[in-house]
Motif scaffolding. Structure first.
Motif, PDB file in Angstrom:
ATOM      1  N   UNK A 144       0.814  -1.221   0.000  1.00 15.35           N
ATOM      2  CA  UNK A 144       0.000   0.000   0.000  1.00 15.35           C
ATOM      3  C   UNK A 144       0.853   1.280   0.000  1.00 15.35           C
ATOM      4  N   UNK A 145       1.753   1.428  -0.976  1.00 14.53           N
ATOM      5  CA  UNK A 145       2.606   2.623  -1.022  1.00 14.53           C
ATOM      6  C   UNK A 145       1.788   3.891  -1.260  1.00 14.53           C
ATOM      7  N   UNK A 146       2.184   4.962  -0.591  1.00 16.88           N
ATOM      8  CA  UNK A 146       1.528   6.255  -0.768  1.00 16.88           C
ATOM      9  C   UNK A 146       2.279   7.146  -1.747  1.00 16.88           C
ATOM     10  N   UNK A 147       3.571   6.884  -1.907  1.00 14.08           N
ATOM     11  CA  UNK A 147       4.378   7.645  -2.881  1.00 14.08           C
ATOM     12  C   UNK A 147       5.227   6.658  -3.674  1.00 14.08           C
ATOM     13  N   UNK A 148       5.157   6.764  -4.998  1.00 13.04           N
ATOM     14  CA  UNK A 148       5.926   5.899  -5.887  1.00 13.04           C
ATOM     15  C   UNK A 148       6.749   6.761  -6.829  1.00 13.04           C
ATOM     16  N   UNK A 149       8.024   6.401  -6.990  1.00 18.97           N
ATOM     17  CA  UNK A 149       8.901   7.042  -7.965  1.00 18.97           C
ATOM     18  C   UNK A 149       9.199   6.026  -9.059  1.00 18.97           C
ATOM     19  N   UNK A 150       8.953   6.426 -10.301  1.00 16.13           N
ATOM     20  CA  UNK A 150       9.165   5.538 -11.432  1.00 16.13           C
ATOM     21  C   UNK A 150      10.205   6.141 -12.371  1.00 16.13           C
ATOM     22  N   UNK A 151      11.165   5.327 -12.788  1.00 13.57           N
ATOM     23  CA  UNK A 151      12.162   5.755 -13.777  1.00 13.57           C
ATOM     24  C   UNK A 151      11.859   5.019 -15.075  1.00 13.57           C
ATOM     25  N   UNK A 152      11.287   5.731 -16.038  1.00 13.14           N
ATOM     26  CA  UNK A 152      10.887   5.127 -17.305  1.00 13.14           C
ATOM     27  C   UNK A 152       9.381   5.057 -17.420  1.00 13.14           C
ATOM     28  N   UNK A 153       8.775   6.050 -18.031  1.00 14.04           N
ATOM     29  CA  UNK A 153       7.318   6.159 -18.084  1.00 14.04           C
ATOM     30  C   UNK A 153       6.713   5.541 -19.337  1.00 14.04           C
ATOM     31  N   UNK A 154       7.380   5.730 -20.488  1.00 12.52           N
ATOM     32  CA  UNK A 154       6.837   5.326 -21.800  1.00 12.52           C
ATOM     33  C   UNK A 154       5.441   5.916 -21.991  1.00 12.52           C
ATOM     34  N   UNK A 155       4.440   5.095 -22.310  1.00 13.25           N
ATOM     35  CA  UNK A 155       3.102   5.628 -22.567  1.00 13.25           C
ATOM     36  C   UNK A 155       2.270   5.766 -21.294  1.00 13.25           C
ATOM     37  N   UNK A 210       9.561   9.572 -14.599  1.00 19.19           N
ATOM     38  CA  UNK A 210      10.524  10.284 -15.440  1.00 19.19           C
ATOM     39  C   UNK A 210      10.560   9.676 -16.836  1.00 19.19           C
ATOM     40  N   UNK A 211      10.608  10.555 -17.844  1.00 21.47           N
ATOM     41  CA  UNK A 211      10.672  10.104 -19.232  1.00 21.47           C
ATOM     42  C   UNK A 211      11.357  11.178 -20.075  1.00 21.47           C
ATOM     43  N   UNK A 212      12.193  10.746 -21.027  1.00 20.96           N
ATOM     44  CA  UNK A 212      12.896  11.714 -21.872  1.00 20.96           C
ATOM     45  C   UNK A 212      12.391  11.746 -23.305  1.00 20.96           C
ATOM     46  N   UNK A 213      11.724  10.694 -23.757  1.00 23.17           N
ATOM     47  CA  UNK A 213      11.236  10.632 -25.136  1.00 23.17           C
ATOM     48  C   UNK A 213       9.993  11.511 -25.281  1.00 23.17           C
ATOM     49  N   UNK A 214      10.073  12.527 -26.134  1.00 21.89           N
ATOM     50  CA  UNK A 214       8.990  13.500 -26.256  1.00 21.89           C
ATOM     51  C   UNK A 214       7.687  12.872 -26.734  1.00 21.89           C
ATOM     52  N   UNK A 215       7.780  11.927 -27.680  1.00 18.36           N
ATOM     53  CA  UNK A 215       6.569  11.274 -28.177  1.00 18.36           C
ATOM     54  C   UNK A 215       5.894  10.464 -27.078  1.00 18.36           C
ATOM     55  N   UNK A 216       6.710   9.775 -26.268  1.00 18.52           N
ATOM     56  CA  UNK A 216       6.164   8.996 -25.166  1.00 18.52           C
ATOM     57  C   UNK A 216       5.520   9.918 -24.127  1.00 18.52           C
ATOM     58  N   UNK A 217       6.158  11.053 -23.875  1.00 22.59           N
ATOM     59  CA  UNK A 217       5.630  12.006 -22.893  1.00 22.59           C
ATOM     60  C   UNK A 217       4.244  12.484 -23.305  1.00 22.59           C
ATOM     61  N   UNK A 218       4.087  12.864 -24.560  1.00 21.68           N
ATOM     62  CA  UNK A 218       2.798  13.360 -25.032  1.00 21.68           C
ATOM     63  C   UNK A 218       1.731  12.271 -24.955  1.00 21.68           C
ATOM     64  N   UNK A 232       8.259  13.943 -15.018  1.00 17.04           N
ATOM     65  CA  UNK A 232       9.484  14.734 -15.110  1.00 17.04           C
ATOM     66  C   UNK A 232       9.992  14.574 -16.537  1.00 17.04           C
ATOM     67  N   UNK A 233       9.958  15.639 -17.299  1.00 14.95           N
ATOM     68  CA  UNK A 233      10.278  15.577 -18.717  1.00 14.95           C
ATOM     69  C   UNK A 233      11.743  15.900 -18.978  1.00 14.95           C
ATOM     70  N   UNK A 234      12.394  15.056 -19.794  1.00 24.87           N
ATOM     71  CA  UNK A 234      13.773  15.328 -20.180  1.00 24.87           C
ATOM     72  C   UNK A 234      14.763  14.392 -19.513  1.00 24.87           C
ATOM     73  N   UNK A 235      15.974  14.882 -19.318  1.00 27.30           N
ATOM     74  CA  UNK A 235      17.073  14.077 -18.800  1.00 27.30           C
ATOM     75  C   UNK A 235      16.786  13.582 -17.384  1.00 27.30           C
ATOM     76  N   UNK A 236      16.769  12.266 -17.216  1.00 24.07           N
ATOM     77  CA  UNK A 236      16.445  11.678 -15.910  1.00 24.07           C
ATOM     78  C   UNK A 236      17.466  12.048 -14.853  1.00 24.07           C
TER      79      UNK A 236
END
Length: 219
Positions: free
Chosen positions: A55-66, A86-94, A112-116
């Motif tokens: 039951x985590x209340x805060x999660x940090x993810x590295x690599x969002x994709x879609x 966090x994600x750096x690929x602009x198409x994936x971010x959108x 978080x957009x851009x350089x991880x």
């Protein structure tokens, strides 16, 4: 076949587990059609159990994709969670932003957009769970940037750690992947022998490492 388990075993597990519905099923179909990597079905079901227990209340993810895994986490926890991804690929971010809006989770998930490396350094506060699913050759770099943000008693989950079996045996290694394989092996050696983590390597999907943070480093 992934070289992780016997193909018939893998098919049996995936065919036996309940299928997703709604938006998550749509995203699975989109990912399959467009070769977008998302968490494997059997991995998501294991995480489903872990999330309900932890039951985590805060999660940090590295690599969002879609945004599939972030939406899955939030859906499993009935929205009672804050997720930073966090994600750096602009198409994936959108695409992720569009999916978060469709899921009505814009107020629960922050991208978080851009350089991880640059963005993760700015993240404040502790997290109950950290999920790493980004560039496989950079896992140790990401680890070094986020481990201090994981609270004692929290879970670090590293996905795709067997990398189509290449990590487990040189017979599976593709020549151009040797550097990634070496780095991932070093990362796994580190987290499995770290005195403040308890780690299990699980051969499902493309391999998952579960690490429980026992104490702060150096204590």
């Amino acid at each position: 076949m992934s070289n992780i388990v016997n193909e018939k075993v893998e098919d049996y597990i995936r065919n036996t587990l309940k299928d997703k519905t709604g938006l998550l099923k749509e995203l699975e179909d989109y990912a399959h059609e467009n070769n977008v990597p998302i968490i494997h079905k059997e991995v998501s079901d294991m995480l489903n159990v872990l999330l309900k227990v932890q039951k985590p209340k805060r999660i940090l993810e590295v690599g969002c994709a879609i945004g599939y895994s972030s939406i899955f986490f939030a859906d499993t926890l009935d929205g009672d969670v804050e997720i930073i991804t966090a994600e750096r690929n602009e198409q994936m971010i959108e695409k992720a932003k569009e999916n978060f809006k469709r899921a009505e989770l814009e107020n629960k998930i922050t991208i978080l957009e851009g350089d991880a490396e640059e963005n993760l350094a700015k993240v404040e506060g502790e997290f109950d769970m950290i999920f790493i699913d980004a560039a496989k050759g950079q896992y140790k770099l990401f680890y070094d940037m986020v481990i201090d943000k994981l609270k004692v008693g929290g879970l670090l989950i590293s996905d795709n750690i067997l990398y189509k079996g290449m990590i487990a045996h040189d017979d599976f290694v593709v020549r151009r992947k040797r550097t990634i394989v070496k780095r991932m092996r070093n990362y796994l050696d580190f987290i499995c022998n770290c005195d403040y983590l308890t780690t299990s390597l699980i051969p499902i999907g493309d391999g998952v490492a579960l690490s429980y943070k026992e104490k702060e480093e150096g204590k």
